[in-house]
Design an enzyme around this catalytic site. Structure first.
Site, short mmCIF file in Angstrom:
data_model
loop_
_atom_site.label_atom_id
_atom_site.label_comp_id
_atom_site.label_asym_id
_atom_site.label_seq_id
_atom_site.Cartn_x
_atom_site.Cartn_y
_atom_site.Cartn_z
N CYS A 1 12.56 -7.32 -7.11
CA CYS A 1 12.15 -8.56 -6.61
C CYS A 1 11.22 -8.80 -7.27
CB CYS A 1 11.47 -8.87 -4.86
SG CYS A 1 13.21 -8.35 -3.46
N LYS B 1 4.67 -3.26 6.30
CA LYS B 1 4.23 -2.11 4.81
C LYS B 1 3.32 -1.03 5.23
CE LYS B 1 6.31 -5.94 1.44
NZ LYS B 1 7.36 -4.58 1.22
N GLN C 1 0.53 -4.73 -1.34
CA GLN C 1 0.84 -3.49 -1.62
C GLN C 1 -1.03 -3.13 -1.59
OE1 GLN C 1 3.60 -1.75 -0.93
NE2 GLN C 1 4.71 -3.12 -1.68
N1 PLP Z 1 4.43 -9.22 -2.11
C1 PLP Z 1 4.16 -7.79 -2.39
C2 PLP Z 1 3.52 -7.01 -3.71
C3 PLP Z 1 5.80 -6.72 -2.33
O1 PLP Z 1 5.19 -5.33 -2.45
C4 PLP Z 1 5.95 -7.39 -1.42
C5 PLP Z 1 7.26 -6.59 -0.06
O2 PLP Z 1 7.66 -5.64 -1.42
C6 PLP Z 1 5.96 -8.28 -0.84
C7 PLP Z 1 5.11 -9.15 -1.19
C8 PLP Z 1 7.02 -9.64 0.17
O3 PLP Z 1 6.87 -8.93 1.51
P1 PLP Z 1 7.27 -9.78 2.35
O4 PLP Z 1 9.12 -9.26 2.86
O5 PLP Z 1 7.38 -8.31 4.29
O6 PLP Z 1 7.23 -10.95 2.38
#
Ligand code: PLP
Length: 411
Positions: free
Chosen positions: A369, A230, A207
């Site tokens: 999550c 993202k 982020q």
């Molecule tokens: N870390 C943070 C702070 C996130 O917001 C996210 C996704 O929402 C992730 C890790 C995981 O990203 P990805 O699903 O692209 O591996």
């Protein structure tokens, strides 16, 4: 000097999906960029061109298309290195996403260099992707996990962190910006403190890299992980930056083609970094898309993206505060990026999101999550609105109008 106001109407024209009506008369208001961002024509076109004109596998061919694909793939690595001020493109490993980047570190560095009772410090505001890999390693190797607590107003408790550091941790792994609270953590300070106690650091930049300038040299980060999807790029490709001396010492993550120099029937000699960590055919078209996304964001300037988000979140928090029964998690706009996770008295977040969707407004509901963080605040779920360079103040107004409708529905 940073010009704060983006030409948002001009930017919106680059994103075809923003023309969509979700229901008749209700154009899309996309407030879920923390989960994934929308893609501009420049990215879609670059990937389309790649498949139409240059598609080939990389590294192994001598024909023209193979050379073009390899050049594009390696140019993308350079583009990523430039974005985060990495000393060399060799320090950039392509993965599938942030999650895989973190798993790579846990699996390769963690399995090799951590022993029973070694301490890894995480935080209470981590995404599951920076918790579960360490839990798996803990079960396997008996490493200890400790957590920097989150204060009621959504900051990391740095005094508690200072105390945890007295136990000589091996690794401090933390999110640069919370995907729920929006808190931007003082990464440089956290890293400096970790280094002073002899630990290395992993920054979850999922982020941060998409939303404000991130400089690995300035931060002195040992590892940084983030995802293309993202930051206006495609799904299926992510990045792990690592300091050269760490990457060179680490064993391969996955085995197969590309990651070897020489293979015998019973043994292999691994390739050089970064190829050592890139087994199999990589996400080539996606690397082209990521490169186009970085070019796109850089042409707008990351400082201005950040300034725009600051304007939007300030306005959104101000408007949300007016709505009776709304409670926003995390700190004031001054300390956070474009994320507003909130509860609405007496209405379940899923109901909030469902009603808003009737008006074309896309927000996310759930634990995002980050279940332990929600546990900490004693709430099972929140509704989350998140903002990016293409969002407008009018869209904030539409969400607020939507929330008043939700309140009417649920009386
Ligand atoms: N870390 C943070 C702070 C996130 O917001 C996210 C996704 O929402 C992730 C890790 C995981 O990203 P990805 O699903 O692209 O591996």
């Amino acid at each position: 000097t940073v010009k704060t106001s983006l030409e948002v109407e001009r930017i919106r024209m680059d994103f075809p999906i923003l023309n969509r009506e979700i229901h008749p008369g209700f154009p899309l208001v996309y407030l879920d960029s923390t989960a994934t961002t929308q893609k501009p024509n420049q990215v879609i076109q670059a990937m389309d061109d790649y498949y139409r004109f240059s598609n080939s596998n990389v590294h192994r061919g001598v024909h023209t298309l193979a050379e073009e694909a390899t050049t594009a793939f390696e140019a993308s690595r350079q583009r990523v290195a430039d974005l985060i001020n990495s000393p060399s493109p060799r320090d950039i490993i392509f993965t599938r996403n942030t999650t895989e980047s973190i798993n790579l570190i846990a699996s390769s560095w963690g399995r090799t260099f951590l022993q029973e009772d070694d301490l890894v410090i995480l935080t209470e505001m981590e995404h599951h992707s920076n918790l579960v890999p360490w839990q798996i390693l803990s079960a396997e190797k008996g490493i200890r996990l400790e957590f920097i607590p989150v204060t009621p107003d959504g900051f990391l408790d740095l005094e508690a962190y200072r105390k945890l550091l007295e136990n000589t941790p091996r690794l401090v792994a933390f999110t640069h910006m919370s995907n729920v609270l929006g808190t931007i953590n003082p990464a440089k300070e956290i890293i400096r403190m970790a280094h002073n106690s002899g630990a290395i650091t992993l920054v979850d930049g999922a982020q941060s890299v998409p939303h404000f300038p991130v400089d690995v040299k300035d931060l002195d980060a040992d590892f940084l992980a983030f995802s293309a999807h993202k930051m206006c790029g495609p799904t299926g490709i992510g990045v792990l930056y690592g300091k050269a001396e760490l990457l060179n010492a680490m064993p391969p993550f996955l085995g197969g083609g590309e990651m070897i120099k020489r293979v015998l029937l019973r043994s292999f000699i691994p390739n050089e970094v970064p190829h050592k960590f890139e087994a199999g055919t990589p996400a080539i078209a996606e690397s082209v898309g990521l490169s186009a996304a970085i070019t796109y964001l850089s042409s707008i300037e990351m400082e201005r993206v950040a300034a725009h988000e600051k304007e939007i979140i300030s306005y959104a928090l101000e408007r949300l505060e007016e709505v009776p029964g709304v409670c926003v998690l995390g700190p004031d706009a001054q300390y956070k990026g474009g994320v507003a996770a909130f509860t609405l008295d007496g209405v379940h977040p899923h109901d909030v999101a469902q009603v808003l969707d009737q008006y074309g407004i896309a927000v996310r509901a759930g634990h995002h999550c980050a279940m332990p963080l929600h546990d900490k605040y004693n709430i099972p779920a929140t509704t989350r609105a998140s903002f990016y360079l293409y969002n407008t103040m009018q869209e904030v107004d539409r969400m607020i109008d939507g929330l008043y409708t939700v309140k009417k529905y649920f009386g």
